[in-house]
Design a protein around this motif. Structure first.
Motif, PDB file in Angstrom:
ATOM      1  N   TYR A   1       0.866  -1.182   0.000  1.00 36.08           N
ATOM      2  CA  TYR A   1       0.000   0.000   0.000  1.00 36.08           C
ATOM      3  C   TYR A   1       0.898   1.226   0.000  1.00 36.08           C
TER       4      TYR A   1
ATOM      5  N   THR B   1       1.170   5.288   0.078  1.00 32.12           N
ATOM      6  CA  THR B   1       0.377   6.398   0.577  1.00 32.12           C
ATOM      7  C   THR B   1       1.229   7.639   0.747  1.00 32.12           C
TER       8      THR B   1
ATOM      9  N   SER C   1      -2.314  11.681   6.485  1.00 31.76           N
ATOM     10  CA  SER C   1      -1.664  11.828   5.189  1.00 31.76           C
ATOM     11  C   SER C   1      -2.132  13.110   4.506  1.00 31.76           C
TER      12      SER C   1
ATOM     13  N   CYS D   1      -5.737   8.834  -0.241  1.00 31.01           N
ATOM     14  CA  CYS D   1      -5.124   7.841   0.652  1.00 31.01           C
ATOM     15  C   CYS D   1      -5.887   7.744   1.970  1.00 31.01           C
TER      16      CYS D   1
ATOM     17  N   GLU E   1      -7.459   4.069   2.985  1.00 29.28           N
ATOM     18  CA  GLU E   1      -6.837   3.251   4.030  1.00 29.28           C
ATOM     19  C   GLU E   1      -7.820   2.386   4.814  1.00 29.28           C
TER      20      GLU E   1
END
Length: 80
Positions: free
Chosen positions: A30, A32, A41, A46, A50
């Motif tokens: 993943y 990000t 983030s 993102c 998540e």
């Protein structure tokens, strides 16, 4: 709930080393935007994705490795 190993890395070189280290295992990666001091983030996509990714991880087996890779800060990526 399934159990898996999670590895947190930052940037391409750390990601590449992690992939080499877990050679032979099923890897889920993943990517990000890096998180700030509050754990958020800069990338709104993102932030939305998540929880969905984390929900999907509930269905993986314990032989899997989840590599969580922070790709950098927004100003860095805008200059690419």
């Amino acid at each position: 709930m399934a159990s898996f190993e999670e590895v947190c890395v930052s940037g391409f070189e750390e990601f590449s080393r992690a992939v080499e280290q877990y050679n032979g295992k099923t890897i889920f990666a993943y990517f990000t935007g890096s998180k700030d001091d509050e754990g958020k983030s800069w990338c709104p996509d993102c932030v939305q994705a998540e929880p969905v990714v984390r929900e999907g991880l509930k269905h993986v087996n314990e032989e899997c490795v989840f590599i969580y890779c922070q790709v950098g800060e927004k100003p860095y990526l805008k200059n690419w």
